[in-house]
Enzyme design. Structure first.
Site, PDB file in Angstrom:
ATOM      1  N   ARG A   1       3.850  -3.248 -10.253  1.00  0.00           N
ATOM      2  CA  ARG A   1       3.007  -2.282  -9.610  1.00  0.00           C
ATOM      3  C   ARG A   1       3.047  -2.707  -8.099  1.00  0.00           C
ATOM      4  O   ARG A   1       2.908  -3.846  -7.490  1.00  0.00           O
ATOM      5  CB  ARG A   1       1.663  -2.295 -10.249  1.00  0.00           C
ATOM      6  CG  ARG A   1       1.284  -1.795 -11.397  1.00  0.00           C
ATOM      7  CD  ARG A   1       1.513  -0.294 -11.671  1.00  0.00           C
ATOM      8  NE  ARG A   1       1.381  -0.142 -13.113  1.00  0.00           N
ATOM      9  CZ  ARG A   1       2.153   0.089 -14.034  1.00  0.00           C
ATOM     10  NH1 ARG A   1       3.370  -0.250 -13.682  1.00  0.00           N
ATOM     11  NH2 ARG A   1       1.494   0.603 -15.295  1.00  0.00           N
TER      12      ARG A   1
ATOM     13  N   GLU B   1       5.292   5.933  -3.665  1.00  0.00           N
ATOM     14  CA  GLU B   1       6.473   6.241  -4.253  1.00  0.00           C
ATOM     15  C   GLU B   1       6.675   7.909  -4.113  1.00  0.00           C
ATOM     16  O   GLU B   1       5.743   8.621  -4.826  1.00  0.00           O
ATOM     17  CB  GLU B   1       6.648   5.873  -5.417  1.00  0.00           C
ATOM     18  CG  GLU B   1       6.549   4.305  -5.707  1.00  0.00           C
ATOM     19  CD  GLU B   1       6.502   3.680  -7.137  1.00  0.00           C
ATOM     20  OE1 GLU B   1       6.715   4.185  -8.260  1.00  0.00           O
ATOM     21  OE2 GLU B   1       6.418   2.419  -7.359  1.00  0.00           O
TER      22      GLU B   1
ATOM     23  N   HIS C   1      12.255   2.707  -8.694  1.00  0.00           N
ATOM     24  CA  HIS C   1      11.497   2.556  -9.940  1.00  0.00           C
ATOM     25  C   HIS C   1      12.101   2.775 -11.283  1.00  0.00           C
ATOM     26  O   HIS C   1      11.723   3.737 -11.943  1.00  0.00           O
ATOM     27  CB  HIS C   1      10.116   3.497  -9.790  1.00  0.00           C
ATOM     28  CG  HIS C   1       8.822   2.871 -10.601  1.00  0.00           C
ATOM     29  ND1 HIS C   1       7.593   3.266 -10.193  1.00  0.00           N
ATOM     30  CD2 HIS C   1       8.938   2.243 -11.803  1.00  0.00           C
ATOM     31  CE1 HIS C   1       7.069   2.851 -10.999  1.00  0.00           C
ATOM     32  NE2 HIS C   1       7.540   2.157 -12.149  1.00  0.00           N
TER      33      HIS C   1
END
Length: 527
Positions: A233, A262, A280
């Site tokens: 995370r 993000e 990601h």
């Protein structure tokens, strides 16, 4: 015929599974607006989404036939769970589908960092050829520090064992029994990991306890040859401090797959040769996408047919038909579990739940589940509920014993949780007044009486004149309003429970740290 609406792009295998199952039909409508979705949702028995479709309060206004929503993935931030719960719509996710993909991506980044894969590739593509410049390092015999020993952390350990790495593991909550099978050196000290790890990876949720877990202080403890990988995370590592550490060669390298924001607005890490960044991609494999699609289809169809409910986010811990005393005590048990999670120190070794008085004559199964939910939730990045609480506890090596006793000295009934860790033993007792007023009446043997709601600060201190006033002054100085107070005393010490209107800021914490007689304090948020 049950109809399931597919509102986001989903692997074809999930759609095919629905259509191949007797009595089910998949209808694919992607990219539809909130207005259109809200107008048609009642015509479907189930809905499958990923992250794009927002299942809002408006969408859930007229649920009609809708029985369940499945998220093909872990995060459910795009689903209004309270509104779905009010409408009786089950919400499920698929937390297991990306475990191997996330673990493999962690290993891929670790290897890429070690062998300078990206800069060497870019150099060669631009016409260069410099083998000496990109001499790398082996993983063999290196020390890997793993913070967080859940599903993904253990998957990384299994893979890293194949590279003959020496593995140090840390988990503040509990240790899976299988960690011993891989020869993991368990440590109680994060500092020990920081100082000894050649590679560091974390697999923990982001919360108030883990935010900025690794900052300048921790980075400066590490070897100058150390490398960090974060596929968990964003926000667990302080990005400003990490950038400075990389720019000044405090550590050798870092690979990031997750970020505070993000996509990140600041693209500075892309400029550093000793950093590797990916957008990601932890769960972005064909196999993982197929896995979550199939799992979403399976759990949704099972729930619609009245079969076993799996991965439910909002499954109630207690059925509506349960006796009133069970409903009330189940709510209390969850609050006791939440309090125990912030009260105890060290990893859990043993849990014993005691039911005394009239409650001992009831079926107390829901209480065990509710307590587990309260105890576990802050330590997992998936929602803990009636469906998975027992499994998650067993997975982390936590066994819960239960004792019933019809005798209860001071109350008609009470519920006590006892937790043993490698550091000490902890106990919390709660009861109900007038069958529905919850009270915590004992903490570690100190008699208290407070309602477990809102923010409660617990302070353990030497029982001397003026300490209560000093604590109140420290709070008042920084506008921390105190609502109620309860004090229990024994053996020259006292335990104070204060209800607060707002949480402690850094200044108030510093002021409390300076109150000489206070040995320990903590705040539990019961909401």
């Amino acid at each position: 015929m049950y109809k399931i609406l597919i509102a986001d792009k989903l692997a074809q295998q999930g759609i095919d599974l629905i259509n191949a199952t007797e009595g089910f039909e998949a209808v694919v409508k992607t990219g539809i607006s909130e207005e259109e979705l809200s107008s048609i949702i009642g015509d479907y028995d189930g809905l499958i989404v990923r992250s794009a479709t927002q299942v809002t309060e408006k969408v859930l206004e007229n649920t009609g036939n809708l029985k369940g929503v499945a998220r093909a993935g872990v995060g459910v931030d795009n689903i209004n769970i309270p509104e779905a719960t009010r409408k009786g719509v089950l919400v499920m996710n698929t937390p297991g589908g990306n475990t191997l993909s996330a673990a493999e991506h962690t290993m891929a980044l670790m290897l890429a960092l070690s062998r300078n894969v990206v800069p060497a590739c870019n150099k060669m593509k631009s016409g260069g050829w410099d083998r000496k410049l990109y001499v790398g390092n082996q993983l063999n015999n290196k020390v890997l520090g793993v913070i967080g020993l859940g599903r993904i952390g253990m998957a990384v350990i299994r893979m890293a064992s194949g590279f003959n790495m020496k593995i140090m593991g840390y988990d503040p909550f509990s240790i899976p029994t299988q960690a011993e099978n891989f020869g993991v050196q368990i440590t109680d000290s994060l500092e020990e990991i920081y100082k000894n790890a050649d590679y560091l990876t974390m697999h923990i949720p982001r919360n108030k306890n883990t935010e900025n877990l690794i900052s300048k202080e921790q980075l400066e403890m590490m070897k100058p040859t150390a490398r960090i990988v974060n596929c968990a995370r964003g926000g667990i590592i302080n990005e400003d401090d990490l950038y400075d550490a990389l720019e000044n060669n405090v550590i050798a390298g870092a690979a990031l797959d997750v970020y505070n924001e993000e996509p990140p607005e600041n693209r500075r890490f892309e400029k550093l040769e000793n950093s590797l960044v990916t957008p990601h991609l932890g769960a972005s494999t064909e196999e993982a996408q197929i896995g979550v699609a199939v799992e979403a289809a399976e759990v949704l169809m099972d729930s619609i047919k009245g079969g076993p409910i799996k991965n439910a986010i909002n499954a109630p811990a207690v059925s509506e038909s349960a006796p009133k005393i069970i409903k009330s005590y189940s709510e209390l048990a969850q609050k006791v579990g939440r309090l125990m999670n912030v009260l105890k120190a060290g990893r859990i070794k043993k849990v014993v739940l005691e039911y005394r008085g009239t409650i001992a004559n009831e079926d107390v199964t829901p209480l065990k589940t509710s307590f587990s939910i309260g105890l576990l939730q802050q330590n997992f990045d998936v929602q803990v509920n009636i469906v998975n609480a027992g499994f998650l506890a067993r997975e982390r090596g936590i066994s819960i014993d239960e004792v019933k006793n019809e005798d209860c000295t001071n109350f008609s009934s009470c519920f006590t949780a006892k937790v043993s860790t490698e550091i000490g033993d902890y106990s919390v007792t709660g009861t109900l007044f007038d069958d529905n007023i919850m009270k915590i009446v004992s903490i570690n043997g100190y008699e208290t009486e407070f309602t477990p709601s809102g923010l409660i600060m617990l302070a353990l201190y030497k029982d001397r004149p003026g300490v209560i006033g000093s604590i109140g002054t420290a709070c008042g100085k920084y506008q921390i309003n105190i609502g109620t107070m309860s004090v229990g005393r024994k053996g020259g010490k006292a335990m104070m429970a204060l209800s607060l209107d707002q949480n402690l800021g850094k200044e108030a914490q510093k002021a409390l740290d300076e109150v000489e007689s206070v040995e320990k304090y903590t705040v539990c948020d019961f909401e």
